[in-house]
Write a protein that holds these residues in place. Structure first.
Motif, PDB file in Angstrom:
ATOM      1  N   PRO A  65     -19.589 -22.324   5.528  1.00 40.05           N
ATOM      2  CA  PRO A  65     -18.210 -22.695   5.187  1.00 40.05           C
ATOM      3  C   PRO A  65     -17.436 -21.566   4.518  1.00 40.05           C
ATOM      4  O   PRO A  65     -17.992 -20.734   3.808  1.00 40.05           O
ATOM      5  CB  PRO A  65     -18.384 -23.876   4.231  1.00 40.05           C
ATOM      6  CG  PRO A  65     -19.754 -23.705   3.661  1.00 40.05           C
ATOM      7  CD  PRO A  65     -20.584 -23.087   4.748  1.00 40.05           C
ATOM      8  N   ALA A  66     -16.144 -21.580   4.762  1.00 45.77           N
ATOM      9  CA  ALA A  66     -15.233 -20.617   4.145  1.00 45.77           C
ATOM     10  C   ALA A  66     -13.844 -21.240   4.129  1.00 45.77           C
ATOM     11  O   ALA A  66     -13.599 -22.281   4.748  1.00 45.77           O
ATOM     12  CB  ALA A  66     -15.232 -19.293   4.903  1.00 45.77           C
ATOM     13  N   GLU A  67     -12.933 -20.586   3.412  1.00 39.16           N
ATOM     14  CA  GLU A  67     -11.554 -21.072   3.335  1.00 39.16           C
ATOM     15  C   GLU A  67     -10.587 -19.939   3.618  1.00 39.16           C
ATOM     16  O   GLU A  67     -10.806 -18.793   3.213  1.00 39.16           O
ATOM     17  CB  GLU A  67     -11.260 -21.653   1.950  1.00 39.16           C
ATOM     18  CG  GLU A  67     -11.997 -22.948   1.661  1.00 39.16           C
ATOM     19  CD  GLU A  67     -11.645 -23.523   0.305  1.00 39.16           C
ATOM     20  OE1 GLU A  67     -10.958 -22.821  -0.484  1.00 39.16           O
ATOM     21  OE2 GLU A  67     -12.047 -24.665   0.018  1.00 39.16           O
ATOM     22  N   LEU A  88      -9.653 -25.057  12.255  1.00 37.89           N
ATOM     23  CA  LEU A  88      -9.482 -25.115  10.803  1.00 37.89           C
ATOM     24  C   LEU A  88      -8.891 -26.466  10.428  1.00 37.89           C
ATOM     25  O   LEU A  88      -8.143 -27.069  11.210  1.00 37.89           O
ATOM     26  CB  LEU A  88      -8.535 -24.009  10.329  1.00 37.89           C
ATOM     27  CG  LEU A  88      -8.981 -22.560  10.540  1.00 37.89           C
ATOM     28  CD1 LEU A  88      -7.804 -21.624  10.307  1.00 37.89           C
ATOM     29  CD2 LEU A  88     -10.135 -22.212   9.612  1.00 37.89           C
ATOM     30  N   GLY A  89      -9.203 -26.936   9.222  1.00 34.17           N
ATOM     31  CA  GLY A  89      -8.630 -28.170   8.708  1.00 34.17           C
ATOM     32  C   GLY A  89      -7.863 -27.896   7.425  1.00 34.17           C
ATOM     33  O   GLY A  89      -8.348 -27.170   6.549  1.00 34.17           O
ATOM     34  N   THR A 101     -15.301 -22.551   9.249  1.00 38.04           N
ATOM     35  CA  THR A 101     -16.480 -21.709   9.134  1.00 38.04           C
ATOM     36  C   THR A 101     -16.060 -20.271   8.856  1.00 38.04           C
ATOM     37  O   THR A 101     -14.885 -19.911   8.980  1.00 38.04           O
ATOM     38  CB  THR A 101     -17.288 -21.742  10.434  1.00 38.04           C
ATOM     39  OG1 THR A 101     -16.483 -21.187  11.491  1.00 38.04           O
ATOM     40  CG2 THR A 101     -17.696 -23.171  10.791  1.00 38.04           C
ATOM     41  N   ARG A 102     -17.045 -19.442   8.494  1.00 39.21           N
ATOM     42  CA  ARG A 102     -16.759 -18.017   8.336  1.00 39.21           C
ATOM     43  C   ARG A 102     -16.183 -17.432   9.620  1.00 39.21           C
ATOM     44  O   ARG A 102     -15.268 -16.611   9.588  1.00 39.21           O
ATOM     45  CB  ARG A 102     -18.049 -17.278   7.950  1.00 39.21           C
ATOM     46  CG  ARG A 102     -18.481 -17.495   6.512  1.00 39.21           C
ATOM     47  CD  ARG A 102     -19.928 -17.086   6.275  1.00 39.21           C
ATOM     48  NE  ARG A 102     -20.185 -15.681   6.554  1.00 39.21           N
ATOM     49  CZ  ARG A 102     -20.170 -14.704   5.639  1.00 39.21           C
ATOM     50  NH1 ARG A 102     -19.886 -15.005   4.376  1.00 39.21           N
ATOM     51  NH2 ARG A 102     -20.458 -13.471   5.960  1.00 39.21           N
ATOM     52  N   HIS A 103     -16.715 -17.870  10.752  1.00 40.25           N
ATOM     53  CA  HIS A 103     -16.190 -17.388  12.034  1.00 40.25           C
ATOM     54  C   HIS A 103     -14.742 -17.812  12.217  1.00 40.25           C
ATOM     55  O   HIS A 103     -13.873 -17.010  12.578  1.00 40.25           O
ATOM     56  CB  HIS A 103     -17.054 -17.924  13.182  1.00 40.25           C
ATOM     57  CG  HIS A 103     -16.534 -17.580  14.534  1.00 40.25           C
ATOM     58  ND1 HIS A 103     -16.857 -18.318  15.659  1.00 40.25           N
ATOM     59  CD2 HIS A 103     -15.704 -16.596  14.968  1.00 40.25           C
ATOM     60  CE1 HIS A 103     -16.264 -17.785  16.714  1.00 40.25           C
ATOM     61  NE2 HIS A 103     -15.556 -16.752  16.325  1.00 40.25           N
TER      62      HIS A 103
END
Length: 281
Positions: free
Chosen positions: A149-151, A174-175, A185-187
């Protein structure tokens, strides 16, 4: 059904020219002889390749807008060729070096069967290389641990919404968590940064493309499966890229804190089997 390529406009060619400094990284890996710039665009890299000693260059492209620019240059031969449509050699003459600079992700993005088209493009390269020849790929690189996970953080939620409305890739969704914060995700976050940096005017083209197809080692595996032995790999962040995003208010975070992904991978692979290419370059 294959997605049609958006028409190439002056903004596209200006952007390719602006990345010329980063493209120079391919030069140290070029081998003397017949060098192919596959997907040559406006010809800036082909012109740079043509200055190397002991090299003659063929620039390949499919788009008429690119071919018109390439034919005006005069420093290299020009041929019209589609990448990934078959497994035949790219040119009748074997090559010492084939350069794919930011083009194989386009082969993937616009094909009806993306991975099959990408695999055929690598097969074309392998069939074209003379013994000891190399293929050099400069393209997007997926971050390590791409599924974690990432933002994405930024000031322009509307731009993110426009990007997501145009993009069709499930891997890069993305959400919206709250104003200015998007989770993925990081991707997905890395892919968004690579696309949003070009701004709203470029979204009709850039959002249709998936820039990152594999991690540094993952792309090396793709090359190995295509019968090409990887001899060099590296991931870098293109100069000025992070500074540009910071100025525009874009950043990335992970659960453990701030994070910023690499932007570009460079892979060099050799065809060193006895039946390569069928001749000398």
């Amino acid at each position: 059904m294959t997605t049609p390529h958006p028409a190439l406009e002056p903004r596209y060619f200006a952007r390719m020219a602006a990345a010329l400094g980063d493209k120079a990284r391919v030069l140290e890996h070029v081998r003397p002889g017949h060098v192919i710039d596959a997907g040559a665009g406006g010809g800036e890299l082909a012109g740079m390749l043509a200055t190397l000693p002991g090299v003659d260059v063929t620039a390949l492209d499919l788009a008429e807008e690119s071919l018109a620019r390439l034919r005006e240059d005069g420093r290299f031969a020009v041929e019209q060729r589609e990448l990934g449509d078959d497994r035949e050699p790219l040119t009748a003459r074997p090559a010492s070096t084939i350069v794919f600079s930011a083009v194989l992700h386009e082969v993937y993005s616009y094909a009806a069967e993306p991975w099959a088209a990408h695999e055929r493009a690598l097969a074309q390269a392998r069939a074209t290389l003379a013994p000891g020849g190399v293929v050099i790929i400069r393209d997007g690189v997926m971050p390590e641990r791409p599924g974690e996970p990432a933002e994405l953080r930024g000031r322009d939620d509307t731009l993110v919404e426009q990007y997501l409305a145009l993009s069709s890739f499930a891997e890069t969704r993305l959400g919206r968590m709250r104003p200015g914060v998007w989770a993925g995700t990081r991707h997905a976050v890395s892919e968004a940064l690579c696309t949003l940096t070009w701004g709203a005017a470029s979204l009709p083209r850039e959002a249709l493309e998936r820039f990152q197809l594999a991690t540094l080692d993952g792309y090396a595996d793709l090359l190995e499966r295509a019968g090409l032995r990887v001899i060099h790999r590296e991931a870098t962040t293109q100069p000025g890229y992070r500074e540009h995003l910071d100025a525009a208010g874009w950043s990335a975070d992970e659960p453990d804190g701030a994070w910023f992904p690499p932007t570009t991978g460079l892979w060099v692979a050799v065809r060193d089997d006895a039946d390569a290419g069928g001749g000398s370059a």
